[in-house]
Design a protein around this motif. Sequence first.
Motif, PDB file in Angstrom:
ATOM      1  N   VAL A 177     -11.814  -3.344   3.921  1.00 11.61           N
ATOM      2  CA  VAL A 177     -11.199  -3.852   5.152  1.00 11.61           C
ATOM      3  C   VAL A 177      -9.691  -3.698   5.033  1.00 11.61           C
ATOM      4  CG1 VAL A 177     -10.809  -5.858   6.621  1.00 11.61           C
ATOM      5  CG2 VAL A 177     -13.059  -5.487   5.608  1.00 11.61           C
ATOM      6  N   GLY A 178      -9.096  -2.982   5.974  1.00 13.81           N
ATOM      7  CA  GLY A 178      -7.654  -2.799   6.009  1.00 13.81           C
ATOM      8  C   GLY A 178      -7.000  -3.913   6.811  1.00 13.81           C
ATOM      9  N   VAL A 179      -5.966  -4.539   6.239  1.00 13.65           N
ATOM     10  CA  VAL A 179      -5.305  -5.673   6.891  1.00 13.65           C
ATOM     11  C   VAL A 179      -3.792  -5.494   6.852  1.00 13.65           C
ATOM     12  CG1 VAL A 179      -7.176  -7.269   6.341  1.00 13.65           C
ATOM     13  CG2 VAL A 179      -5.254  -7.032   4.751  1.00 13.65           C
ATOM     14  N   GLY A 180      -3.124  -6.226   7.758  1.00 13.47           N
ATOM     15  CA  GLY A 180      -1.669  -6.268   7.779  1.00 13.47           C
ATOM     16  C   GLY A 180      -1.196  -7.616   7.256  1.00 13.47           C
ATOM     17  N   GLY A 181      -0.889  -8.541   8.176  1.00 10.57           N
ATOM     18  CA  GLY A 181      -0.393  -9.836   7.734  1.00 10.57           C
ATOM     19  C   GLY A 181      -1.058 -11.008   8.416  1.00 10.57           C
ATOM     20  N   THR A 182      -2.244 -10.805   8.998  1.00  6.39           N
ATOM     21  CA  THR A 182      -2.935 -11.869   9.722  1.00  6.39           C
ATOM     22  C   THR A 182      -3.837 -12.654   8.781  1.00  6.39           C
ATOM     23  OG1 THR A 182      -2.950 -10.464  11.692  1.00  6.39           O
ATOM     24  CG2 THR A 182      -4.408 -12.386  11.701  1.00  6.39           C
ATOM     25  N   ILE A 201       4.445  -2.320   4.191  1.00  6.76           N
ATOM     26  CA  ILE A 201       5.422  -1.274   4.522  1.00  6.76           C
ATOM     27  C   ILE A 201       6.830  -1.835   4.641  1.00  6.76           C
ATOM     28  CG2 ILE A 201       3.700   0.192   5.631  1.00  6.76           C
ATOM     29  CD1 ILE A 201       4.747  -0.816   8.337  1.00  6.76           C
ATOM     30  N   GLY A 202       7.044  -3.022   4.111  1.00  3.81           N
ATOM     31  CA  GLY A 202       8.368  -3.624   4.129  1.00  3.81           C
ATOM     32  C   GLY A 202       8.365  -4.941   3.393  1.00  3.81           C
ATOM     33  N   HIS A 234      -1.590  -0.387   0.180  1.00  9.38           N
ATOM     34  CA  HIS A 234      -1.073   0.865   0.752  1.00  9.38           C
ATOM     35  C   HIS A 234       0.427   0.655   0.952  1.00  9.38           C
ATOM     36  CE1 HIS A 234      -0.628   3.934   4.068  1.00  9.38           C
ATOM     37  NE2 HIS A 234       0.196   3.016   4.539  1.00  9.38           N
ATOM     38  N   ALA A 235       1.246   1.472   0.287  1.00 14.42           N
ATOM     39  CA  ALA A 235       2.696   1.282   0.336  1.00 14.42           C
ATOM     40  C   ALA A 235       3.392   2.624   0.484  1.00 14.42           C
ATOM     41  CB  ALA A 235       3.187   0.581  -0.932  1.00 14.42           C
ATOM     42  N   ILE A 236       4.607   2.579   0.965  1.00 14.79           N
ATOM     43  CA  ILE A 236       5.412   3.788   1.110  1.00 14.79           C
ATOM     44  C   ILE A 236       5.942   4.202  -0.252  1.00 14.79           C
ATOM     45  CG2 ILE A 236       7.596   4.659   2.065  1.00 14.79           C
ATOM     46  CD1 ILE A 236       6.957   2.959   4.562  1.00 14.79           C
ATOM     47  N   GLY A 237       5.804   5.481  -0.595  1.00 11.93           N
ATOM     48  CA  GLY A 237       6.254   5.918  -1.904  1.00 11.93           C
ATOM     49  C   GLY A 237       6.469   7.417  -1.992  1.00 11.93           C
ATOM     50  N   PHE A 238       7.249   7.811  -2.981  1.00 14.39           N
ATOM     51  CA  PHE A 238       7.521   9.224  -3.234  1.00 14.39           C
ATOM     52  C   PHE A 238       8.115   9.341  -4.628  1.00 14.39           C
ATOM     53  CE2 PHE A 238       9.911  13.221  -2.939  1.00 14.39           C
ATOM     54  CZ  PHE A 238       8.919  14.046  -2.429  1.00 14.39           C
ATOM     55  N   THR A 312      -2.230   2.976  -3.120  1.00 16.14           N
ATOM     56  CA  THR A 312      -2.098   4.294  -2.513  1.00 16.14           C
ATOM     57  C   THR A 312      -0.708   4.465  -1.922  1.00 16.14           C
ATOM     58  OG1 THR A 312      -3.082   3.487  -0.440  1.00 16.14           O
ATOM     59  CG2 THR A 312      -4.549   4.545  -2.006  1.00 16.14           C
ATOM     60  N   PHE A 313      -0.161   5.656  -2.093  1.00 13.99           N
ATOM     61  CA  PHE A 313       1.190   5.993  -1.671  1.00 13.99           C
ATOM     62  C   PHE A 313       1.135   6.690  -0.317  1.00 13.99           C
ATOM     63  CE2 PHE A 313       1.715   5.101  -5.989  1.00 13.99           C
ATOM     64  CZ  PHE A 313       3.039   5.143  -6.376  1.00 13.99           C
ATOM     65  N   GLN A 314       1.884   6.157   0.655  1.00 15.87           N
ATOM     66  CA  GLN A 314       2.033   6.830   1.946  1.00 15.87           C
ATOM     67  C   GLN A 314       3.267   7.714   1.848  1.00 15.87           C
ATOM     68  OE1 GLN A 314       2.230   8.610   4.758  1.00 15.87           O
ATOM     69  NE2 GLN A 314       3.632   7.134   5.687  1.00 15.87           N
ATOM     70  N   MET A 315       3.054   9.016   1.678  1.00 15.11           N
ATOM     71  CA  MET A 315       4.128   9.973   1.408  1.00 15.11           C
ATOM     72  C   MET A 315       4.430  10.892   2.575  1.00 15.11           C
ATOM     73  SD  MET A 315       2.652  11.057  -2.347  1.00 15.11           S
ATOM     74  CE  MET A 315       3.936  12.237  -2.714  1.00 15.11           C
ATOM     75  N   SER A 316       3.571  10.916   3.601  1.00 17.77           N
ATOM     76  CA  SER A 316       3.638  12.008   4.570  1.00 17.77           C
ATOM     77  C   SER A 316       4.856  11.947   5.479  1.00 17.77           C
ATOM     78  CB  SER A 316       2.360  12.045   5.421  1.00 17.77           C
ATOM     79  OG  SER A 316       2.167  10.840   6.108  1.00 17.77           O
ATOM     80  N   SER A 317       5.494  10.787   5.628  1.00 15.90           N
ATOM     81  CA  SER A 317       6.676  10.745   6.493  1.00 15.90           C
ATOM     82  C   SER A 317       7.889  11.384   5.847  1.00 15.90           C
ATOM     83  CB  SER A 317       7.005   9.292   6.867  1.00 15.90           C
ATOM     84  OG  SER A 317       7.248   8.513   5.722  1.00 15.90           O
ATOM     85  N   ALA A 318       7.752  11.843   4.592  1.00 15.42           N
ATOM     86  CA  ALA A 318       8.864  12.520   3.928  1.00 15.42           C
ATOM     87  C   ALA A 318       9.171  13.870   4.568  1.00 15.42           C
ATOM     88  CB  ALA A 318       8.552  12.721   2.446  1.00 15.42           C
ATOM     89  N   MET A 319       8.169  14.508   5.203  1.00 18.41           N
ATOM     90  CA  MET A 319       8.368  15.830   5.814  1.00 18.41           C
ATOM     91  C   MET A 319       8.922  16.825   4.795  1.00 18.41           C
ATOM     92  SD  MET A 319       7.166  15.465   8.784  1.00 18.41           S
ATOM     93  CE  MET A 319       7.667  17.029   9.444  1.00 18.41           C
TER      94      MET A 319
END
Length: 344
Positions: A177-182, A201-202, A234-238, A312-319
């Motif tokens: 189950v994917g969750v945010g902050g609820t 993500i912050g 799931h976090a932003i990373g590179f 898991t690293f969310q890398m795709s916004s690096a372009m």
Amino acid sequence: MDIGIDSFAVTLPDPKTGRTLSAAERMERLLDEVEAADRSGLDVFGIGEHHRAEFLDAAPAVILAAAAARTRRIRLTSAVTVLSAADPVRVFQDFATLDLIARGRAEMVVGRGSFGEAYPLFGFAAEDYDALFAEKLELLLALRAQTHVTWRGRFRPPLTGQGVYPRPYQERLPIWVGVGGTPASFARAGTLGLPLMVAIIGGRFERFRPLVELYREAGRRAGHAPETLKVGVHAIGFVADTDRAAREAFYPGWAAMFGKIGAERGWPSSGLEEQFAAMCAPGGSYLIGAPETVAAKVRAADAALGGLSRLTFQMSSAMQEPEAMQRSIALLGTEVKPRVRAAA
């Protein structure tokens, strides 16, 4: 701890050149990235689901099936399937088929989605946001448990014992189950005994500790064994060879993406550089830097949240150019992952 990558198949213009890849080019690069992750020893690769012009991930099961044919070991998952706006029968069939192609490497993360485009697109009302997810998750779990389901709900025609095929390769298809902050979302996942994937993500990792403990306590009260209550992030990373190189490579694409989304949501347009720097600092939640820096932040996240089963690293916004993305994936698998495992 499993370590992997999530991608949204971003197609924004490259901030350095102004060029936008064709959809076919971007898809080919994405599949190359999954292959690179498999070669480098990463554990999982996830594909998101969005219904927007700048993302190509509207049909994650299709992309994952293509990736399954080009990989041998890595697990393949959605990140996340917008279950509220989908038919659970079709979702189950798609991922069961993927699991057959991948010979038992398929998983799914289901959620309500952080963007709202799917709801009007598929004819659902935003005010039913929570009820849709609760009902459809109930049906999805019933479909996983048995082939012939008798079921009735508000948002889908009833099932009266029809067989739902194919069945997956695995006896029990993993569903997170994917969750945010609820808080209610954390508690629901715990009550159901399902593994939890938290999108961070912050901010700071430790601010999510009370919510993770709420999940674990709900699971305990429902009688689920502690070892079944897995927590992922799931976090932003590179990753690059140096901290400076990683930040310089990632920032332009990040600024373009967050600037666009921020404008839609009414966020302040100034201070992006300061915000990015704060998130990359030791207390921030961005996993951006050299391998030793990123490994240290992963270990800190693990400690802050009381133990993680997956990150898991969310890398795709690096372009990134292909070489930079391939290098980052290789460093994540061959340098970051061993450092994290060695410290466990």
